[in-house]
Structures are given as C-alpha cells and as structure tokens.
Design a protein around this motif. Structure first.
Motif, PDB file in Angstrom:
ATOM      1  N   ARG A 170       0.832  -1.213   0.000  1.00 36.03           N
ATOM      2  CA  ARG A 170       0.000   0.000   0.000  1.00 36.03           C
ATOM      3  C   ARG A 170       0.860   1.253   0.000  1.00 36.03           C
ATOM      4  O   ARG A 170       0.477   2.275  -0.563  1.00 36.03           O
ATOM      5  CB  ARG A 170      -0.924  -0.030   1.227  1.00 36.03           C
ATOM      6  CG  ARG A 170      -1.819   1.193   1.396  1.00 36.03           C
ATOM      7  CD  ARG A 170      -2.767   1.361   0.241  1.00 36.03           C
ATOM      8  NE  ARG A 170      -3.650   2.501   0.450  1.00 36.03           N
ATOM      9  CZ  ARG A 170      -4.263   3.183  -0.511  1.00 36.03           C
ATOM     10  NH1 ARG A 170      -4.093   2.811  -1.779  1.00 36.03           N
ATOM     11  NH2 ARG A 170      -5.045   4.184  -0.230  1.00 36.03           N
ATOM     12  N   PHE A 171       2.064   1.181   0.604  1.00 37.51           N
ATOM     13  CA  PHE A 171       2.996   2.314   0.561  1.00 37.51           C
ATOM     14  C   PHE A 171       3.347   2.674  -0.881  1.00 37.51           C
ATOM     15  O   PHE A 171       3.411   3.845  -1.249  1.00 37.51           O
ATOM     16  CB  PHE A 171       4.284   1.967   1.325  1.00 37.51           C
ATOM     17  CG  PHE A 171       4.169   2.104   2.813  1.00 37.51           C
ATOM     18  CD1 PHE A 171       3.178   2.865   3.396  1.00 37.51           C
ATOM     19  CD2 PHE A 171       5.082   1.451   3.639  1.00 37.51           C
ATOM     20  CE1 PHE A 171       3.081   2.986   4.779  1.00 37.51           C
ATOM     21  CE2 PHE A 171       4.994   1.564   5.028  1.00 37.51           C
ATOM     22  CZ  PHE A 171       3.991   2.334   5.583  1.00 37.51           C
ATOM     23  N   PHE A 172       3.576   1.653  -1.678  1.00 39.99           N
ATOM     24  CA  PHE A 172       3.989   1.892  -3.058  1.00 39.99           C
ATOM     25  C   PHE A 172       2.841   2.503  -3.874  1.00 39.99           C
ATOM     26  O   PHE A 172       3.075   3.353  -4.745  1.00 39.99           O
ATOM     27  CB  PHE A 172       4.478   0.582  -3.680  1.00 39.99           C
ATOM     28  CG  PHE A 172       5.499  -0.123  -2.840  1.00 39.99           C
ATOM     29  CD1 PHE A 172       6.572   0.574  -2.312  1.00 39.99           C
ATOM     30  CD2 PHE A 172       5.378  -1.482  -2.547  1.00 39.99           C
ATOM     31  CE1 PHE A 172       7.528  -0.076  -1.520  1.00 39.99           C
ATOM     32  CE2 PHE A 172       6.313  -2.129  -1.766  1.00 39.99           C
ATOM     33  CZ  PHE A 172       7.385  -1.418  -1.245  1.00 39.99           C
ATOM     34  N   GLU A 173       1.613   2.062  -3.594  1.00 38.63           N
ATOM     35  CA  GLU A 173       0.456   2.655  -4.280  1.00 38.63           C
ATOM     36  C   GLU A 173       0.317   4.136  -3.896  1.00 38.63           C
ATOM     37  O   GLU A 173       0.070   4.986  -4.755  1.00 38.63           O
ATOM     38  CB  GLU A 173      -0.817   1.896  -3.908  1.00 38.63           C
ATOM     39  CG  GLU A 173      -0.843   0.449  -4.366  1.00 38.63           C
ATOM     40  CD  GLU A 173      -2.077  -0.287  -3.836  1.00 38.63           C
ATOM     41  OE1 GLU A 173      -2.925   0.372  -3.200  1.00 38.63           O
ATOM     42  OE2 GLU A 173      -2.183  -1.501  -4.054  1.00 38.63           O
ATOM     43  N   LEU A 174       0.471   4.434  -2.613  1.00 39.20           N
ATOM     44  CA  LEU A 174       0.371   5.825  -2.163  1.00 39.20           C
ATOM     45  C   LEU A 174       1.462   6.680  -2.792  1.00 39.20           C
ATOM     46  O   LEU A 174       1.223   7.826  -3.194  1.00 39.20           O
ATOM     47  CB  LEU A 174       0.468   5.894  -0.636  1.00 39.20           C
ATOM     48  CG  LEU A 174      -0.690   5.287   0.156  1.00 39.20           C
ATOM     49  CD1 LEU A 174      -0.371   5.309   1.657  1.00 39.20           C
ATOM     50  CD2 LEU A 174      -1.984   6.047  -0.109  1.00 39.20           C
ATOM     51  N   ALA A 175       2.664   6.128  -2.877  1.00 40.63           N
ATOM     52  CA  ALA A 175       3.788   6.879  -3.441  1.00 40.63           C
ATOM     53  C   ALA A 175       3.544   7.200  -4.909  1.00 40.63           C
ATOM     54  O   ALA A 175       3.788   8.328  -5.368  1.00 40.63           O
ATOM     55  CB  ALA A 175       5.085   6.087  -3.272  1.00 40.63           C
ATOM     56  N   ARG A 176       3.067   6.201  -5.676  1.00 41.38           N
ATOM     57  CA  ARG A 176       2.833   6.436  -7.112  1.00 41.38           C
ATOM     58  C   ARG A 176       1.726   7.470  -7.334  1.00 41.38           C
ATOM     59  O   ARG A 176       1.882   8.399  -8.140  1.00 41.38           O
ATOM     60  CB  ARG A 176       2.478   5.109  -7.795  1.00 41.38           C
ATOM     61  CG  ARG A 176       3.679   4.222  -8.076  1.00 41.38           C
ATOM     62  CD  ARG A 176       3.286   3.073  -9.006  1.00 41.38           C
ATOM     63  NE  ARG A 176       2.339   2.169  -8.358  1.00 41.38           N
ATOM     64  CZ  ARG A 176       2.689   1.100  -7.654  1.00 41.38           C
ATOM     65  NH1 ARG A 176       3.977   0.800  -7.496  1.00 41.38           N
ATOM     66  NH2 ARG A 176       1.783   0.319  -7.111  1.00 41.38           N
ATOM     67  N   SER A 177       0.582   7.300  -6.660  1.00 39.26           N
ATOM     68  CA  SER A 177      -0.542   8.214  -6.894  1.00 39.26           C
ATOM     69  C   SER A 177      -0.224   9.628  -6.414  1.00 39.26           C
ATOM     70  O   SER A 177      -0.551  10.604  -7.091  1.00 39.26           O
ATOM     71  CB  SER A 177      -1.798   7.686  -6.192  1.00 39.26           C
ATOM     72  OG  SER A 177      -1.607   7.642  -4.785  1.00 39.26           O
ATOM     73  N   PHE A 178       0.459   9.742  -5.251  1.00 39.28           N
ATOM     74  CA  PHE A 178       0.765  11.073  -4.755  1.00 39.28           C
ATOM     75  C   PHE A 178       1.764  11.791  -5.659  1.00 39.28           C
ATOM     76  O   PHE A 178       1.637  12.980  -5.934  1.00 39.28           O
ATOM     77  CB  PHE A 178       1.316  10.994  -3.333  1.00 39.28           C
ATOM     78  CG  PHE A 178       1.660  12.338  -2.759  1.00 39.28           C
ATOM     79  CD1 PHE A 178       0.662  13.223  -2.368  1.00 39.28           C
ATOM     80  CD2 PHE A 178       2.985  12.732  -2.628  1.00 39.28           C
ATOM     81  CE1 PHE A 178       0.979  14.474  -1.857  1.00 39.28           C
ATOM     82  CE2 PHE A 178       3.302  13.983  -2.121  1.00 39.28           C
ATOM     83  CZ  PHE A 178       2.302  14.846  -1.732  1.00 39.28           C
ATOM     84  N   ARG A 179       2.755  11.073  -6.121  1.00 41.35           N
ATOM     85  CA  ARG A 179       3.749  11.693  -7.009  1.00 41.35           C
ATOM     86  C   ARG A 179       3.101  12.141  -8.311  1.00 41.35           C
ATOM     87  O   ARG A 179       3.377  13.236  -8.813  1.00 41.35           O
ATOM     88  CB  ARG A 179       4.877  10.699  -7.285  1.00 41.35           C
ATOM     89  CG  ARG A 179       5.904  11.231  -8.291  1.00 41.35           C
ATOM     90  CD  ARG A 179       7.105  10.362  -8.357  1.00 41.35           C
ATOM     91  NE  ARG A 179       8.064  10.841  -9.349  1.00 41.35           N
ATOM     92  CZ  ARG A 179       9.344  10.475  -9.408  1.00 41.35           C
ATOM     93  NH1 ARG A 179       9.816   9.613  -8.499  1.00 41.35           N
ATOM     94  NH2 ARG A 179      10.142  10.949 -10.336  1.00 41.35           N
TER      95      ARG A 179
END
Length: 542
Positions: free
Chosen positions: A171-180
């Motif tokens: 879920r960290f990686f999903e948050l990182a991609r969408s936020f960036r």
C-alpha cells in the motif's frame, strides 16, 4: 360655432379617456407581467430527476419503475465526477494520506507478529517499514517537488523487495505512485488555494446532485436532494464553474465583484476536465423535463421557508379569515349605513360620527393591528374566558374593523341612490318604514352594497399588518378551530421578503404566493361581480 366646438371637445375628451385607459392597462401589465411570469414558475417549470425523487419520497407520487431507471442513468453519469474528485483529493488531502501511512505501518507490525516473526528479524523489518513511512510522511507534508520525487523514488525502489511482497506494505507503493503523479500535475505553491477552491466545488456539486452514494443521509430535508428545478441547476452550475471575489476597484474606494474561472484555477490538474464534462453533460446528469405542479395549490409545506411543497394551508387560512371578516363587516356596515341614511338626524353628533368614519378609512392598517391585539387578544377574549392568544377569530374581527368604514360609506351611497319614489310608493301603500327598507330600499341598493363587498374583500384578503399581531403565523399546523392561529398568503410572502434565508433561496415560491393571492382575490371578486350582475338584471326585470 359653439356646437362645433362642443363636438370637438367631446371627441377630445373621448380620445383622452381612451388613452388614459390604455395607459393604465400598460402600467398594470408592466407591474403584473413579470410577477405573473415568475409566479407561474412555481407551477410550470422544468423539473429534474431530483424533483421526482423528492416527490416520491415526500408525497408518494410518480412512476417508480421509470424513476428507478432515471436514477440509475444519472448516477452512472455522476460517478465520473465523484471518481475525478476522489483521484484529485488523494494528492491534496495530506492528513488522510499521513493517517493511511501510519495505519499501514501498524498493520504490518501485526502481520509480522501473526506470522511468528520475532527478535532481530522483527526489529529489522519494522525499522525498514518505519523508514518507508517516514519518507512518505515527509513527502506528503512537503511543497518541494524535488524532495517529493526523491522520497517517492526511494520508496518505489523497494517495491520489488521480496520481504514486502504479499504484505500490506504494498500500500505504501500505491500511495507513493498516486501522490507523485498528482504532485507533478499541480502547482504546489498554490496548494492552499487548491484546497479552498476544492471545498467550494464540492459544496456546489452537493447542491447540484444531493448526497453522494455511500454518504450518510443529511438530517435536513433540503440537503437530501440536489437541484429540483432547472433554474436552480443553472444557478448551482455557475457556482461550480466560477468563483466571485470582491476586490478593490481602480480607485480603491470600493470593492467590485471579479469573476474567476475554476477551470483556469485547476488548469493542468487531473480535475480540469471536470469543468467541461459537467456543463456538456448537464442534461444527462439531471434529466430535466417539463412539469406542471398543479398540486402546489393543495400541498403543505414540507420544509421551513417553503423550499418544498405548496401553499394549501395558506390558501385555506386566507379564505377562512376573509370569509369570517366579511360575516362581521357586511351586516354591521349595512345596518350602520341604514341608520345614518334613514334614521339619524342631521345634527352635530351625526356629523362627528361621519367625520370619524372618514378618518378611520385613512388610518394606517398597522394601527388597526395594534388595536386588535390590545382590545381583542389582551382584553376582550380573556374577559370572555377564551384565552389570550392570537387566533383566526381575533384576526377576522380586526380586519372587520379595518374595512368597516369602507363598507359603511359604500352602503350609504348605495342606499342614497335609491329613488325616493320607490320609498314613497311603498309608504303610500301602507307599509311601515322598516318593511319599506327591507323589501324596497335594500334590494334596490343591493348592487351598490355588493360593490362595497368587493372593495372590502380585496382589502381583507390582501392585508398583512392587521394580522401580524392577531392571528397569522409563518409555520404551524392546520388550525382546528377559529381559536387557533393560521398561515396566510399575505403573511407568508411577507416573511420570505423580510429575511427568511431558506425562502429566499426559492424566490419562485414567494412570487407563487403573491400570484396565488391575486388570483384568489380575483376569484372572490368575480363571484361578487356575477352576483351583483344577476341582482341588477333581476331588478331591471330581465
């Protein structure tokens, strides 16, 4: 020569009379035209799917199957809007993103314990997860795009790490991609303005479409539905597409409104297409359809300020108060006029009485309202054991006192116009004065008396000030007796006009009340005019 001049003058006066009639008609149309058009919009308008949802929920009206199909179609079209908002908010709602990152960190610790990981392995994995969380939190709270890119790169560099595969850390990686992705599309220097504008956009969207799927139903009835009318839809659409700010003018002496396009405010972001999608598909989103809401004249108000519903109780209250007042004023007015014409001597006392009647005819109506409250409500009713509170009976008596001078003068003039030969013939045949008045004078004067009734009806039905303190209420149940207060059309339109904020949001209902009052008075006057015409024809022997 004199005859030619007289003919010319007659023609001139005839032309002037016709011109005056035409001029007064134009003035009347100029005043009543816009009011009638706006008032008619309370009954004839383009109703949206939200209107039909409201009608089914509040009044159990409509075709359920057809409405369900409409709701399904509009919700599918609206889901595009909700998805766009959710995607854009993921890059702005940093508090939610931080909370989500912390929740994932706690959940990962629980997963490790559930799988029996302990000791140094547990500490190492927790430390690495904490590092990812801290990198994301720093990125979420930063306004530096370079720092955001660097932190998210460090997080995404571990997305293929086998230690985190199949765990909640993904879920960290999903948050990182969408936020960036969102951070690279928006101007972070205007982050706060984006947040403020987004809140206004969401408010306008809620006004348009009502509560979103999955949201709890608001407690206020008005907020449970979107724009129920096409004119409301256009108004709320403008609130969504444009923002009006008050800024200093060129001379800095006063503020002027300046309109800004929200599409320009969100240019280059993922939300920009929304401001073209909504106006281009607004008919598909709202399904407007011509509606004749004839139940407006019978329905009760279903929300404060007449936001929903009709004016049925107001019409009923106006009719009851008007007819009660006429029951008091007509007999008193005719009897008083008969005494002044037939019985009263020509002395100073009668002259003073006539002067008082003429003076009362010009007294402001608010004075009668205060008199009605002081005499009927505070003195007479308590003395009779009826209680001291505003009610329909007090309002009717106050209106009767208000219009009594008009009724007396009209009846007096009508009685005076009866030829003396009628009376003398009856008296010569042996009738008494009372019988002569009842059988000869009164029937002959009846058309003129009915003219006074028409004038009194118009004033009684349209007055607000006298019933302000004596029997009118803005909201309340339908009265069960004449000792209860009631709603009226005149007082209802007055309350909306002087500051009811909810009522001011639906101006068509205020115009609708006024036009309904005008139509009601015209109907009552029409009945009186027809009755007068029949009496007049009967007197002429037709």
């Amino acid at each position: 020569m004199r005859q030619a001049l007289r003919g010319t003058l007659d023609k001139g006066f005839t032309v002037l009379t016709g011109a005056a009639v035409v001029f007064m008609t134009l003035i009347l149309l100029l005043v009543l035209g816009p009011m009638l058009m706006n008032g008619a919009s309370a009954v004839f308008f383009r109703g949206t799917v939200e209107y039909r949802k409201m009608q089914r929920a509040l009044f159990a009206r409509g075709n359920n199957a057809a409405l369900d199909r409409e709701i399904a179609e509009t919700e599918a079209a609206r889901q595009v809007i909700y998805d766009s908002l959710a995607e854009f908010k993921r890059g702005l709602d940093t508090d939610t993103l931080v909370s989500e990152a912390r929740r994932v960190y706690r959940q990962y610790g629980q997963e490790l314990r559930d799988h029996g990981v302990s000791g140094s392995d547990y500490a190492s994995l927790r430390s690495d997860c904490r590092g990812l969380r801290d990198l994301l939190e720093e990125a979420f709270e930063s306004r530096d795009i370079e720092l955001i890119q660097a932190n998210t790169d460090q997080v995404l560099a571990l997305q293929d790490d086998p230690r985190f595969q199949g765990t909640c850390v993904t879920r960290f990686f999903e948050l990182a991609r969408s936020f960036r992705a969102n951070a690279e599309k928006v101007d972070l220097d205007h982050f706060d303005s984006y947040t403020e504008s987004l809140q206004k956009v969401e408010v306008a969207i809620d006004k348009l479409f009502g509560p979103r799927p999955g949201q709890p139903m608001p407690a206020l009835t008005r907020q449970q539905y979107g724009a129920t009318r096409w004119d409301q839809t256009q108004q709320f659409l403008q609130e969504m597409l444009y923002e009006v700010r008050w800024e200093e003018g060129e001379d800095s002496s006063h503020l002027v409104p300046v309109t800004y396009s929200r599409a320009e405010q969100f240019a280059g972001t993922s939300l920009e297409p929304l401001f073209s999608y909504v106006p281009e598909n607004i008919e598909q989103l709202m399904h407007p359809r011509f509606t004749c809401y004839w139940q407006y004249f019978f329905d009760d108000d279903h929300y404060t300020g007449h936001y929903f519903g009709g004016v049925g109780p107001e019409i009923l209250g106006t009719l009851v108060i008007t007819l009660l007042a006429m029951l008091f004023v007509v007999p008193l007015g005719v009897i008083s006029a008969a005494y002044l014409v037939e019985c009263a001597p020509d002395n100073n006392i009668i002259r003073i009485i006539r002067m008082c009647i003429n003076t009362l005819a010009g007294v402001p109506s608010i004075v009668f309202g205060l008199f009605g409250m002081a005499f009927f409500i505070l003195y007479l009713f308590p003395a009779l054991g009826w209680g001291s509170k505003p009610c329909m009976l007090a309002a009717s008596l106050t209106l009767a006192v208000l219009t009594l001078p008009v009724m007396i003068r009209a009846s007096e003039e009508a009685i005076r116009t009866v030829p003396r030969s009628y009376k003398e013939g009856s008296l010569a045949l042996g009738s008494s004065r009372f019988r002569t008045f009842m059988t000869v004078t009164l029937p002959a004067a009846l058309p003129g008396i009915l003219t006074g009734v028409i004038l009194s009806l118009s004033r009684v039905a349209g007055e607000t000030a006298p019933i302000l303190f004596t029997g009118a209420v803005w909201t309340g149940p339908i009265p069960k007796s004449v000792f209860d207060p009631t709603r009226t059309l005149s007082y209802g339109s007055y309350c909306i006009a002087v500051g009811d904020r909810v009522g001011m949001m639906v101006p068509h209902n205020q115009y609708g009340m006024v036009v309904t009052l005008v139509l009601l008075i015209l109907c009552l006057n029409g009945v009186a005019i027809v009755l007068r015409s029949r009496v007049f024809k009967k007197l002429k022997g037709h």
